[in-house]
Every structure is written in structure tokens, then in C-alpha cells.
Design a protein around this motif. Structure first.
Motif, PDB file in Angstrom:
ATOM      1  N   ALA A 392      28.214 -74.252  82.313  1.00 43.79           N
ATOM      2  CA  ALA A 392      28.736 -74.381  81.061  1.00 43.79           C
ATOM      3  C   ALA A 392      29.033 -73.058  80.316  1.00 43.79           C
ATOM      4  O   ALA A 392      28.284 -72.318  80.320  1.00 43.79           O
ATOM      5  N   VAL A 393      30.482 -72.554  80.378  1.00 43.81           N
ATOM      6  CA  VAL A 393      30.959 -71.327  79.757  1.00 43.81           C
ATOM      7  C   VAL A 393      31.048 -71.322  78.343  1.00 43.81           C
ATOM      8  O   VAL A 393      32.136 -72.004  77.876  1.00 43.81           O
ATOM      9  N   ILE A 394      30.294 -70.500  77.515  1.00 36.22           N
ATOM     10  CA  ILE A 394      30.300 -70.643  76.122  1.00 36.22           C
ATOM     11  C   ILE A 394      30.829 -69.414  75.522  1.00 36.22           C
ATOM     12  O   ILE A 394      30.283 -68.324  76.001  1.00 36.22           O
ATOM     13  N   PRO A 395      31.756 -69.303  74.650  1.00 39.66           N
ATOM     14  CA  PRO A 395      32.076 -68.004  73.817  1.00 39.66           C
ATOM     15  C   PRO A 395      31.284 -67.588  73.068  1.00 39.66           C
ATOM     16  O   PRO A 395      30.652 -68.295  72.408  1.00 39.66           O
ATOM     17  N   TYR A 396      31.317 -66.229  72.796  1.00 43.66           N
ATOM     18  CA  TYR A 396      30.632 -65.607  71.540  1.00 43.66           C
ATOM     19  C   TYR A 396      31.481 -64.302  70.914  1.00 43.66           C
ATOM     20  O   TYR A 396      32.283 -63.899  72.079  1.00 43.66           O
ATOM     21  N   ASP A 397      31.358 -64.097  69.982  1.00 46.71           N
ATOM     22  CA  ASP A 397      32.144 -62.915  69.223  1.00 46.71           C
ATOM     23  C   ASP A 397      31.384 -61.590  69.333  1.00 46.71           C
ATOM     24  O   ASP A 397      32.149 -60.484  69.680  1.00 46.71           O
ATOM     25  N   ASP A 398      29.951 -61.588  69.294  1.00 46.65           N
ATOM     26  CA  ASP A 398      29.273 -60.202  69.191  1.00 46.65           C
ATOM     27  C   ASP A 398      28.146 -60.327  69.624  1.00 46.65           C
ATOM     28  O   ASP A 398      27.718 -61.406  69.949  1.00 46.65           O
ATOM     29  N   GLU A 399      27.253 -59.227  69.950  1.00 46.70           N
ATOM     30  CA  GLU A 399      25.954 -59.601  70.611  1.00 46.70           C
ATOM     31  C   GLU A 399      25.186 -60.395  69.737  1.00 46.70           C
ATOM     32  O   GLU A 399      24.009 -61.093  70.278  1.00 46.70           O
ATOM     33  N   ALA A 400      25.123 -60.201  68.372  1.00 45.38           N
ATOM     34  CA  ALA A 400      24.201 -60.951  67.547  1.00 45.38           C
ATOM     35  C   ALA A 400      24.348 -62.427  67.584  1.00 45.38           C
ATOM     36  O   ALA A 400      23.635 -63.202  67.795  1.00 45.38           O
ATOM     37  N   GLU A 401      25.708 -62.669  67.779  1.00 47.21           N
ATOM     38  CA  GLU A 401      25.819 -64.299  67.998  1.00 47.21           C
ATOM     39  C   GLU A 401      25.631 -64.771  69.525  1.00 47.21           C
ATOM     40  O   GLU A 401      24.978 -65.815  69.804  1.00 47.21           O
ATOM     41  N   ALA A 402      25.763 -63.637  70.354  1.00 52.44           N
ATOM     42  CA  ALA A 402      25.184 -64.053  71.830  1.00 52.44           C
ATOM     43  C   ALA A 402      23.838 -64.308  71.993  1.00 52.44           C
ATOM     44  O   ALA A 402      23.114 -65.110  72.602  1.00 52.44           O
ATOM     45  N   VAL A 403      22.984 -63.497  71.281  1.00 51.81           N
ATOM     46  CA  VAL A 403      21.207 -63.632  71.011  1.00 51.81           C
ATOM     47  C   VAL A 403      21.079 -65.092  70.339  1.00 51.81           C
ATOM     48  O   VAL A 403      20.104 -65.708  71.084  1.00 51.81           O
ATOM     49  N   LYS A 404      21.801 -65.327  69.289  1.00 53.06           N
ATOM     50  CA  LYS A 404      21.468 -66.589  68.834  1.00 53.06           C
ATOM     51  C   LYS A 404      22.089 -67.784  69.362  1.00 53.06           C
ATOM     52  O   LYS A 404      21.144 -68.839  69.584  1.00 53.06           O
ATOM     53  N   ILE A 405      22.875 -67.665  70.413  1.00 51.67           N
ATOM     54  CA  ILE A 405      23.287 -68.865  71.264  1.00 51.67           C
ATOM     55  C   ILE A 405      22.439 -68.866  72.375  1.00 51.67           C
ATOM     56  O   ILE A 405      21.955 -69.918  72.639  1.00 51.67           O
TER      57      ILE A 405
END
Length: 481
Positions: A392-405
């Protein structure tokens, strides 16, 4: 020709089961029977535990041996396993669909390495004297816990078995092993190696069976510690039993790890390592990074790269050297994976490749490597462990969101960071809530503790921590005034 056994390995010899049930082993490739072993009963477990207790406590008990003496036996055991490595690999591939090239590494190669590693570690371990704060000193000793009940799964049966056996035996414990009914032929070949190595009677005992037999072993009053690898649901049940009995337990459970692609990553240049970290063993490994997090600025490119990878994988007979994706272990497991594919589509995910059974395969429990794009972190396929070749490929906007996801998960076992800057990757990895994380790849090194947090388990295997989990500490206060 099928591989059929008529006895259980208990107390150093082949022993008839007290029951009449037989475990039939079915090939996931041909859907035909390839072997059988007796199914152990509760009475057989009683006999195995009694044998393990006698081997541990006896006049020349395994637990009282000098560690160097135990290491000699483990070295012979490793030699015997190496001489059977190709047969072990073939049996595992035939039972669970693991591609043979991977089986040679994991199932044929890894167990002897672990036996020698832990045998040598235990032989070199010495008691410790610590200066006290109150004027005296303390002698800290380590002794084996006792009889271990080990329960292992079908996905990587021999490697996972020796995550438990190697440190337990090196520490001086004796073991009652319950392998999964899907993969018993490799366990019985291991018993042949133990006999050839001169393993003392009762030090290792093997009682194959299902969940009910495992529950009986976990609750057995003669067991001193439990080590389990398997599902989170089963692990929670085992934890409840061990908690009530105040019994030490190590649990290595499920995972839904994140493979985080940073904005500077050259995924195409690391595509073989990416495959090994996400789709290895037909997706049937608990630490795989089946949630792929990609920067929105490079999302389409990342999806295309992963899609091309999945499309190009060779699906086929796991015993063929060029096969990269074999069948799933059982028809039930295939049904489970196909159910998750339907859930992914129902939640709005977009399949870019796969999603069906390969048309070229007339028999076998195959599922095409499947990639979902446009997945949101709340979707079922982004949260629940599928245990099949589905990403499952999930998009993120920045590193902070990547960590959260990445941290928005009930699990915390594995993970990987993909970047052109390993230092940046290591700093990012520190922010991931997981027991293990790889940078531009993922490898369980024998020297490093392996295990999870949250619903991924309790305790650690491998490394010095793996040996310590089978030892008891005693403090002897010296020079007390």
C-alpha cells in the motif's frame, strides 16, 4: 514419493504418539500431499516435558554442563545441519512456498550460524563482580531458566526455530518445540541432525500440533519459560496465561511496518534491497515494510517504480532457482489475502498491478504481487497485517507527516528508510516507533536485538539480549558487614 514419519522425537529417540491422528503435509504448489507426521497429543507433551526436565535436572544435567561443553555439542549440531542444508531448504520450499534461493539463505544457512554464535558467546561469558556502594561487593551469576516451551510459525520455520533453540540450548535450557502443522518435515529433519550430533536425550523434543496443543504446552506446569512467534491474537492469549502463572515469556508477533521513501531517495538504484524489505518470501514475513510512504512531490514516480518492480517479478515453482514469488502457504491464506485486496478496492485504493491469481498457474495457491496507490492511512490495508504480496503506497507532504503516518499503527516491529543520505536516514529512524529499522535495506543481524513494541510483541531475540532472555540472574553479596 512422500516423506512420512511414524514417530515423534522425544527423549532423544523416535517414539510412537499416544494418539492416532496424523498431520498431512500439502504442497502449496501442486496441492498434493508430500508427507506426513504423527500429531502429538497432550500425553505426548507430558512425556516431552518430563524428558526435558530430566535432561535439565539430572545428575549430569544439561543445565549443569560447562558452557564450553555445551558449545561443542552445538558445534556438531551445526555441522549436521549444514550437511542437510539443501534438503532442509527443499523441504521448507515444498511446504510453504518460500523461493528456494531464499530458503537456502534463511533455512539452510542461518541456523548453523546461530548455533555457533550463541555457543561461543555462552562459552566466553563469565560471572561478574560489582563493587558495592555500601562497602562490600556483589557476585552476579547467570544460570539457565530451565525447560522452555517454544512455539514457531510456518513462514520461516527453521530460522525462527533457531532464534529460540540456539540461545536456549547455549544457556543450558532444555526445549520442547511445537512447530506449526504446515511445516513439520523440516523440523523432523532437524531431529535427525540432533541425533547424529549426539544431542543428549531430552535436551530437545518436538511435538507437532495445532493451536490447542500449543495452548496446553504454554500452560503446562513443567514449563519455566515460553517463547512464541506468531499472530498478535495468539500472543495476547499466551501473555494472559503466562501473566497468571508469573512465567517469563518472549513474544515476537505481527507487524505492519513502514518503508519510508525520503525525497532524496534513488529507489531504482536500490530496487533489489527494496524488494527484499517489502515483498520477500511472497510477503509472508512479519517485519516487511508493506506500507510504503512516498513524498507527494515524487508520488507518481515512486508508484511507477514500485509497480514496475512488482510487474517484473518471476512467479512460479518455489523449487526453481529463478522464482521470486512462490505460492502462499495454504488456500486459507490465499483467501485471506484476496479478501484484503477486495477491502483495499472497496476503500478506494487503486491497483496499479496484480490483484488477481496468475492466469498461467493451473494449480497452487498463488496471488500476483499487488500494488495499491491512493491509499490513506486509515484504510484497512494500511493498518492490518495482510501477510501476502500486497503493498500500500501512501503519500505524505513533509517529514513530520511521514513520521506521524509511520507511527500511526498498532504495530512496531520493522521498518526501513530510503535516502541518499544515510546519516539523515539514521536520524529519521530514531523518530520511528519500532523495535528495528533499516537504512536502504533491512537485515536481521545475529549480533543485534530483534523484536517489537506495541502489538508486535515483548522481549528481544538475537544478540546478547537473546541469550540473556534464557538466563536467570543471581546476586551473591560478598564482604557484607
Amino acid at each position: 514419493m512422500t516423506i512420512d514419519y511414524t514417530g515423534l522425537y522425544i527423549n532423544g529417540d523416535w517414539t510412537p504418539s499416544s494418539g492416532s491422528n496424523v498431520i498431512d503435509v500439502i504442497s502449496p504448489t501442486t496441492e498434493q500431499q508430500i508427507g506426513s507426521v504423527p500429531e502429538a497429543t497432550q500425553s505426548d507433551v507430558d512425556d516431552a516435558v518430563e524428558a526435558a526436565r530430566a535432561a535439565f535436572d539430572g545428575p549430569d544435567g544439561w543445565g549443569s554442563w560447562a558452557p564450553s561443553r555445551r558449545a561443542e555439542v552445538l558445534g556438531r549440531f551445526a555441522d549436521e545441519l549444514e550437511s542437510r542444508a539443501e534438503e532442509t531448504s527443499s523441504r521448507v520450499s515444498s511446504q510453504n512456498g518460500m523461493p528456494i534461493q531464499l530458503a537456502r539463505q534463511f533455512e539452510g544457512g542461518f541456523p548453523p550460524v546461530l548455533l555457533r554464535y550463541f555457543g561461543d558467546m555462552a562459552a566466553k561469558q563469565e560471572d561478574e563482580i560489582r563493587p558495592g556502594m555500601l562497602g562490600g561487593s556483589t557476585l552476579v551469576t547467570r544460570s539457565p531458566i530451565g525447560v522452555v516451551g517454544a512455539i514457531t510459525p510456518w513462514n520461516v520455520p527453521q530460522a525462527i526455530t533457531f532464534l529460540k533453540l540456539a540461545p536456549a540450548l547455549a544457556a543450558g535450557c532444555t526445549v520442547v518445540l511445537k512447530p506449526s502443522p504446515e511445516t513439520v518435515l523440516d523440523a523432523f529433519l532437524m531431529a535427525e541432525a540432533a541425533i547424529a550430533a549426539g544431542m543428549p536425550a531430552g535436551v530437545l523434543n518436538i511435538v507437532p500440533g495445532g493451536r490447542e496443543l500449543g495452548a496446553y504446552l504454554v500452560s503446562h506446569p513443567g514449563i519455566d519459560k515460553v517463547s512464541f512467534t506468531g499472530s498478535t491474537a495468539a500472543g495476547k492469549s499466551i501473555a494472559r496465561t503466562c501473566g497468571e502463572m508469573l512465567r517469563p515469556v518472549t513474544l515476537e508477533l505481527g507487524g505492519k511496518s513502514a518503508a519510508v521513501v525520503l525525497d532524496d531517495a534513488d529507489l531504482a538504484a536500490n530496487i533489489e534491497s527494496f524488494f527484499a524489505a517489502t515483498l520477500l518470501n511472497n510477503g509472508q514475513i512479519c517485519w516487511l515494510g508493506t506500507r510504503v510512504l512516498a513524498p507527494r512531490s515524487r508520488y507518481a514516480e515512486t508508484v511507477d517504480t514500485i509497480t514496475d518492480l512488482a510487474k517484473g517479478l518471476k512467479i512460479g515453482d518455489p523449487l526453481s532457482d529463478d522464482t521470486q514469488i512462490g505460492p502462499l502457504v495454504s488456500s486459507r491464506q490465499r483467501d485471506r489475502v484476496e479478501g484484503y485486496i477486495e477491502k483495499g478496492k472497496g476503500d478506494g485504493g487503486r491497483i496499479t498491478t496484480g490483484g488477481a491469481r496468475p492466469g498461467s498457474m493451473d494449480t497452487g495457491w498463488f496471488v500476483e504481487p499487488t500494488v495499491f496507490a491512493d491509499v490513506q492511512t486509515g484504510h484497512t490495508i494500511a493498518q492490518e497485517e495482510i501477510f501476502g504480496p500486497v503493498l500500500a503506497v501512501i503519500p505524505y507532504d513533509d517529514e513530520a507527516e511521514a513520521v506521524k503516518i509511520a507511527n500511526h499503527s498498532d504495530y512496531g516491529l520493522g521498518g526501513s528508510i530510503w535516502t541518499a543520505d544515510p546519516d539523515r536516514g539514521a536520524q529519521f529512524a530514531r523518530r520511528i516507533a519500532s523495535g528495528t529499522v533499516g537504512i536502504n535495506g533491512y537485515v536481521n543481524d545475529p549480533t543485534a536485538p530483534f523484536g517489537g513494541i506495541k502489538n508486535s510483541g515483548i522481549g528481544r531475540e538475537l544478540g546478547p539480549e537473546g541469550l540473556a532472555s534464557y538466563q536467570q540472574l543471581k546476586s551473591i553479596y560478598l564482604d557484607v558487614r
